[in-house]
Scaffold this motif. Sequence first.
Motif, short mmCIF file in Angstrom:
data_model
loop_
_atom_site.label_atom_id
_atom_site.label_comp_id
_atom_site.label_asym_id
_atom_site.label_seq_id
_atom_site.Cartn_x
_atom_site.Cartn_y
_atom_site.Cartn_z
N ASN A 160 0.64 11.49 -6.29
CA ASN A 160 0.96 11.21 -7.68
C ASN A 160 0.70 9.75 -8.03
OD1 ASN A 160 1.77 13.85 -8.19
ND2 ASN A 160 3.86 13.46 -7.49
N ASP A 161 0.98 8.85 -7.08
CA ASP A 161 0.69 7.43 -7.24
C ASP A 161 -0.36 7.07 -6.21
OD1 ASP A 161 0.56 4.73 -7.48
OD2 ASP A 161 2.68 4.32 -7.07
N GLU A 162 -1.61 6.93 -6.65
CA GLU A 162 -2.69 6.71 -5.70
C GLU A 162 -2.59 5.37 -5.00
OE1 GLU A 162 -6.57 7.54 -7.15
OE2 GLU A 162 -6.01 9.44 -8.06
N THR A 163 -1.87 4.40 -5.59
CA THR A 163 -1.73 3.11 -4.94
C THR A 163 -0.78 3.20 -3.74
OG1 THR A 163 0.12 2.45 -6.37
CG2 THR A 163 -2.11 1.91 -7.12
N SER A 164 -0.04 4.31 -3.63
CA SER A 164 0.90 4.46 -2.53
C SER A 164 0.19 4.41 -1.18
CB SER A 164 1.67 5.78 -2.67
OG SER A 164 2.52 5.99 -1.56
N ALA A 165 -0.95 5.10 -1.09
CA ALA A 165 -1.68 5.12 0.18
C ALA A 165 -2.20 3.75 0.56
CB ALA A 165 -2.85 6.11 0.08
N LEU A 166 -2.48 2.91 -0.44
CA LEU A 166 -3.01 1.59 -0.15
C LEU A 166 -1.96 0.66 0.44
CD1 LEU A 166 -5.17 1.05 -3.38
CD2 LEU A 166 -5.92 1.87 -1.13
N SER A 167 -0.68 1.01 0.27
CA SER A 167 0.39 0.16 0.80
C SER A 167 1.00 0.73 2.08
CB SER A 167 1.48 -0.03 -0.27
OG SER A 167 2.05 1.22 -0.64
N ASP A 168 0.38 1.76 2.64
CA ASP A 168 0.88 2.35 3.88
C ASP A 168 0.69 1.39 5.05
OD1 ASP A 168 1.66 4.69 2.70
OD2 ASP A 168 -0.19 5.76 3.17
N SER A 169 1.44 1.65 6.12
CA SER A 169 1.21 0.92 7.36
C SER A 169 -0.22 1.12 7.82
CB SER A 169 2.16 1.41 8.46
OG SER A 169 3.48 0.98 8.21
N PHE A 170 -0.77 0.08 8.45
CA PHE A 170 -2.10 0.05 9.06
C PHE A 170 -3.22 -0.17 8.06
CE2 PHE A 170 0.49 2.80 11.86
CZ PHE A 170 0.59 1.91 12.92
N GLN A 171 -2.93 -0.13 6.75
CA GLN A 171 -3.93 -0.58 5.80
C GLN A 171 -3.97 -2.10 5.93
OE1 GLN A 171 -5.93 1.31 4.40
NE2 GLN A 171 -5.00 3.24 3.75
N ASP A 172 -5.15 -2.68 6.01
CA ASP A 172 -5.31 -4.12 6.22
C ASP A 172 -4.71 -4.58 7.55
OD1 ASP A 172 -6.55 -4.36 3.70
OD2 ASP A 172 -4.61 -4.57 2.73
N ASN A 173 -4.58 -3.67 8.50
CA ASN A 173 -4.05 -4.00 9.83
C ASN A 173 -2.65 -4.60 9.80
OD1 ASN A 173 -6.19 -3.01 11.27
ND2 ASN A 173 -7.19 -4.96 11.57
N LEU A 174 -1.85 -4.19 8.86
CA LEU A 174 -0.45 -4.64 8.78
C LEU A 174 0.47 -3.44 8.71
CD1 LEU A 174 -0.61 -7.55 6.16
CD2 LEU A 174 -0.38 -7.77 8.64
N LEU A 175 1.65 -3.58 9.30
CA LEU A 175 2.68 -2.56 9.12
C LEU A 175 3.31 -2.74 7.75
CD1 LEU A 175 4.47 -2.65 12.61
CD2 LEU A 175 2.54 -1.24 11.87
N ALA A 176 3.83 -1.66 7.20
CA ALA A 176 4.44 -1.72 5.87
C ALA A 176 5.73 -2.55 5.93
CB ALA A 176 4.74 -0.32 5.36
N PRO A 177 6.08 -3.26 4.84
CA PRO A 177 7.31 -4.04 4.81
C PRO A 177 8.52 -3.14 4.63
CG PRO A 177 6.24 -4.12 2.68
CD PRO A 177 5.30 -3.38 3.60
N PRO A 178 9.74 -3.66 4.78
CA PRO A 178 10.95 -2.87 4.53
C PRO A 178 11.00 -2.40 3.08
CG PRO A 178 11.48 -4.95 5.62
CD PRO A 178 10.06 -5.04 5.20
N VAL A 179 11.60 -1.25 2.85
CA VAL A 179 11.78 -0.73 1.49
C VAL A 179 13.25 -0.35 1.29
CG1 VAL A 179 9.42 0.08 1.17
CG2 VAL A 179 11.10 1.58 2.25
N TYR A 180 13.72 -0.46 0.05
CA TYR A 180 15.11 -0.18 -0.28
C TYR A 180 15.17 0.63 -1.57
CZ TYR A 180 15.89 -4.18 2.86
OH TYR A 180 15.90 -5.05 3.92
N THR A 181 16.28 1.34 -1.77
CA THR A 181 16.50 2.04 -3.03
C THR A 181 17.99 2.00 -3.36
OG1 THR A 181 16.04 4.08 -4.25
CG2 THR A 181 16.82 4.34 -1.98
N ARG A 182 18.39 2.60 -4.47
CA ARG A 182 19.78 2.56 -4.92
C ARG A 182 20.73 3.22 -3.92
NH1 ARG A 182 16.80 3.73 -9.60
NH2 ARG A 182 17.02 2.18 -11.25
#
Length: 224
Positions: A160-182
């Motif tokens: 649904n959000d195509e930019t989501s895949a671009l921020s996954d771990s291993f894109q650009d050889n980096l792990l994804a940062p921490p994420v938080y929600t309510r």
Amino acid sequence: MRIDIITCLPDLFEGPLTQSIVKRSMDKGLVELEIHNLRDYSTNKHQNVDDYAFGGGAGMVLMIEPIDKCITGLKEKRDYDEVIYLTPDGETYNQSIANQLSLKENFIFLCGHYKGVDQRVRDHLVTKEISIGDYVLSGGELAAMVLADSLIRLVPGVLNDETSALSDSFQDNLLAPPVYTRPAEYKGWKIPEILTSGHEAKIEAWRNEQALKRTEERRPDLLG
């Protein structure tokens, strides 16, 4: 994208590939996925697809004839970009390979079983060999599911959000940062204040910093 999976255990695919993102991608008409029972291409009444190895040794080997008949039949209907054999001694799969393969359209996945396939299959029918890790599974079916899922989510329009895949771990050889929600605070555990600041540039800088820090701590090998 179209994926044809050749297996002697087709029932294994009923659950994982008929749920969630994979199912939605097929419902949208963005992906076609077909499972082919190798036993349907057997040349004897018992539907055998394996035999003992020449020269002896433990374990059975998938025979070349039913595999060749299946692949040849599929190729008569369309052109395939890759015929991929899932095997522990293949190229170790990673996000970079997933990104490259996602630009292609038609695939055949061949699931190994027992002691593998007749070497002539690998020499003459397969175009790429992939391993999902340095360990051995009972067959290539689970590996095929992993490969299919990782490719399908990269097809434009699937997420649904195509930019989501671009921020996954291993894109650009980096792990994804921490994420938080309510909620922003729970049992006295608070989220970083920067995330509620509304300052997009500073938030992005914080995320990049955290991604680099996590990668340095957990997977320094990715940083070369």
